[in-house]
Write a protein that holds these residues in place. Structure first.
Motif, short mmCIF file in Angstrom:
data_model
loop_
_atom_site.label_atom_id
_atom_site.label_comp_id
_atom_site.label_asym_id
_atom_site.label_seq_id
_atom_site.Cartn_x
_atom_site.Cartn_y
_atom_site.Cartn_z
N LEU A 187 25.50 43.65 55.20
CA LEU A 187 26.45 43.29 56.26
C LEU A 187 25.88 43.82 57.65
O LEU A 187 26.34 43.24 58.51
N TRP A 188 25.52 44.99 57.52
CA TRP A 188 24.85 45.56 58.99
C TRP A 188 23.99 44.82 59.63
O TRP A 188 23.45 45.26 60.64
N ARG A 189 23.33 43.75 59.19
CA ARG A 189 22.55 43.01 59.79
C ARG A 189 23.32 41.76 60.51
O ARG A 189 22.58 41.25 61.63
N ARG A 190 24.62 41.70 60.53
CA ARG A 190 25.40 41.01 61.20
C ARG A 190 26.61 41.87 62.13
O ARG A 190 26.99 40.96 62.90
N VAL A 191 26.75 42.81 61.78
CA VAL A 191 27.74 43.74 62.35
C VAL A 191 27.09 45.25 62.80
O VAL A 191 26.66 45.73 61.75
N GLY A 192 27.23 45.83 63.74
CA GLY A 192 26.63 47.26 64.20
C GLY A 192 27.57 48.06 63.44
O GLY A 192 28.64 48.02 62.96
N ASN A 236 39.11 43.57 72.55
CA ASN A 236 38.94 42.14 72.46
C ASN A 236 37.93 41.34 73.53
O ASN A 236 37.85 40.52 73.76
N SER A 237 37.18 42.59 73.93
CA SER A 237 36.14 42.35 75.01
C SER A 237 34.89 41.35 74.30
O SER A 237 34.52 41.70 73.17
N ILE A 238 34.39 40.50 75.22
CA ILE A 238 33.27 39.68 74.58
C ILE A 238 31.91 39.85 75.29
O ILE A 238 30.85 39.23 75.17
N ILE A 239 32.03 41.04 76.38
CA ILE A 239 30.94 41.12 77.17
C ILE A 239 29.55 41.64 76.70
O ILE A 239 28.68 41.02 76.66
N GLN A 240 29.74 42.36 75.51
CA GLN A 240 28.69 42.92 74.89
C GLN A 240 27.82 41.71 73.84
O GLN A 240 26.73 41.91 73.96
N GLY A 245 25.08 38.11 70.00
CA GLY A 245 26.23 37.88 69.10
C GLY A 245 26.38 38.81 68.13
O GLY A 245 27.07 38.24 66.91
N ILE A 246 25.87 39.93 68.08
CA ILE A 246 26.01 41.00 66.96
C ILE A 246 27.06 41.82 67.48
O ILE A 246 26.82 42.76 68.58
N PRO A 247 28.35 41.87 67.06
CA PRO A 247 29.40 42.75 67.43
C PRO A 247 29.08 44.29 67.18
O PRO A 247 28.13 44.48 66.17
N ARG A 248 29.29 45.13 67.93
CA ARG A 248 29.02 46.52 67.79
C ARG A 248 29.58 47.24 66.74
O ARG A 248 28.87 48.02 66.12
N PRO A 293 32.65 46.89 62.93
CA PRO A 293 33.45 46.12 62.24
C PRO A 293 35.01 46.06 62.62
O PRO A 293 35.95 45.25 62.12
N PHE A 294 35.34 46.88 63.61
CA PHE A 294 36.66 47.28 63.92
C PHE A 294 37.17 46.60 65.18
O PHE A 294 38.26 46.61 65.61
N ILE A 295 36.32 46.30 65.98
CA ILE A 295 36.70 45.48 67.22
C ILE A 295 36.83 43.95 66.50
O ILE A 295 36.40 43.64 65.61
N ASN A 296 37.39 43.29 67.38
CA ASN A 296 37.69 41.97 66.99
C ASN A 296 36.70 40.91 66.66
O ASN A 296 36.78 40.43 65.68
N ALA A 297 35.86 41.04 67.52
CA ALA A 297 34.64 40.12 67.01
C ALA A 297 33.77 40.48 65.59
O ALA A 297 33.35 39.75 64.94
N GLY A 298 33.94 42.01 65.54
CA GLY A 298 33.31 42.42 64.28
C GLY A 298 34.20 42.11 62.97
O GLY A 298 33.45 41.75 61.87
N ALA A 299 35.31 42.19 63.28
CA ALA A 299 36.31 41.86 62.16
C ALA A 299 36.29 40.19 61.83
O ALA A 299 36.60 39.86 60.89
#
Length: 309
Positions: free
Chosen positions: A82-87, A96-100, A106-109, A111-117
């Motif tokens: 999983l950690w290859r796709r989520v930090g 709900n930020s998409i800046i990073q 495209g790798i979310p920081r 799993p608890f921010i929206n993009a990661g979830a």
């Protein structure tokens, strides 16, 4: 546990008198209707004691608290892959930020921010239709809480889908980096529905028991996750569970916890107890204002902290 029942009662009584309750999540229409005067708190000790205060048996939309359970399921399916796709790092930005995503391919920081979830939801979709993945999540949470009455609030799910423009943007952006493997709409369908699960403080605290008990369910004695994985999930809750307010929460409260914009917080005292608190009004970071204060007071009263000697 000596003193815990009195501490919960006193904190609930104090919270009932507070007028600075924060603001409900008005950007999700169904959540904007919730009475900001509600407050509930529950503690379930590893010995099986259940202590309730306030509106602890009233269901509410758990929102991002559900990400603790979907992360647990995803790790069970793909392990550390999983950690290859989520930090695993705090984002330092709103949930709900998409800046990073642009700067980090495209790798979310975490799993608890929206993009990661949303990525976690995409992992849970593998080999399933959305309805099947949603059912698996609901069955898992019901089994953890030992309660088959837990449901998904369909009106909340529809409300989130109708207004979740940033989530749609994040999912499509991650798809462009091939970090969403299914159609974005399918992953988002799973995501919106697990965020719309409705639980009471009692049910939520019961469901979190395995994290306070080294990965084992106190009710059944079965191992949900290994002790090491339970520690790692708790570590992510401590460092990332309150979005860009995570550092302040760790500083003030000192125990792992995950918040949701429905006003709920699931907190874990490793080896001792699982806690849940609900107060719909949010602070500037999107975390329950009175819930955070109540947990700080409870941790201080019980001398609970992962940093204690």
């Amino acid at each position: 546990m000596p003193g815990l029942e009195q501490a919960l009662a006193e904190i609930a009584a104090e919270m009932a008198q507070r007028t600075d309750r924060g603001d409900v999540a008005g950007y999700i229409p169904q959540l904007s209707k919730i009475d900001p005067m509600k407050f509930g708190m529950a503690a379930v000790t590893n010995e099986g004691q259940v202590i309730l205060a306030g509106d602890a048996d009233q269901p509410f939309s758990i929102q991002s608290v559900s990400k603790v359970f979907t992360l647990t399921l995803a790790l069970g399916k793909v392990g550390d892959g999983l950690w290859r796709r989520v930090g695993r790092e705090p984002s330092g930005n709103p949930f709900n930020s998409i800046i990073q995503l642009e700067h980090e391919n495209g790798i979310p920081r975490n799993p608890f921010i929206n993009a990661g979830a949303i990525v976690v939801s995409d992992v849970l979709l593998a080999g399933h239709q959305p309805r099947e993945a949603i059912g698996e999540i609901l069955r898992f949470i019901r089994s953890l809480a030992d309660d088959d009455t837990i449901i998904i609030d369909r009106e909340v799910a529809a409300s989130e889908r109708a207004t979740g423009y940033r989530n749609f943007a994040a999912a499509h952006y991650m798809k462009s980096f091939d970090n969403i493997h299914h159609a974005p709409e399918l992953a988002l369908g799973v995501y919106f529905h697990h965020c719309a699960i409705a639980m009471s403080c009692r049910q939520l605290a019961m469901a979190g028991r395995f994290l306070a008990n080294a990965g084992r369910s106190p009710a059944s004695g079965h191992t949900v996750v290994s002790a090491e994985r339970a520690r790692r999930i708790a570590a992510l809750m401590l460092t990332c569970g309150h979005y860009d307010g995570s550092g302040d929460f760790a500083f003030r409260v000192g125990i792992p916890a995950k918040s949701g914009v429905g006003g709920g917080i699931l907190a874990i005292v490793p080896g001792v107890a699982s806690l849940a608190v609900w107060s719909p009004g949010l602070n500037a970071n999107g975390n329950s204002k009175l819930g955070s204060i109540a947990l700080e007071k409870l941790a201080r009263a019980m001398n609970w902290s992962v940093f204690a000697p």
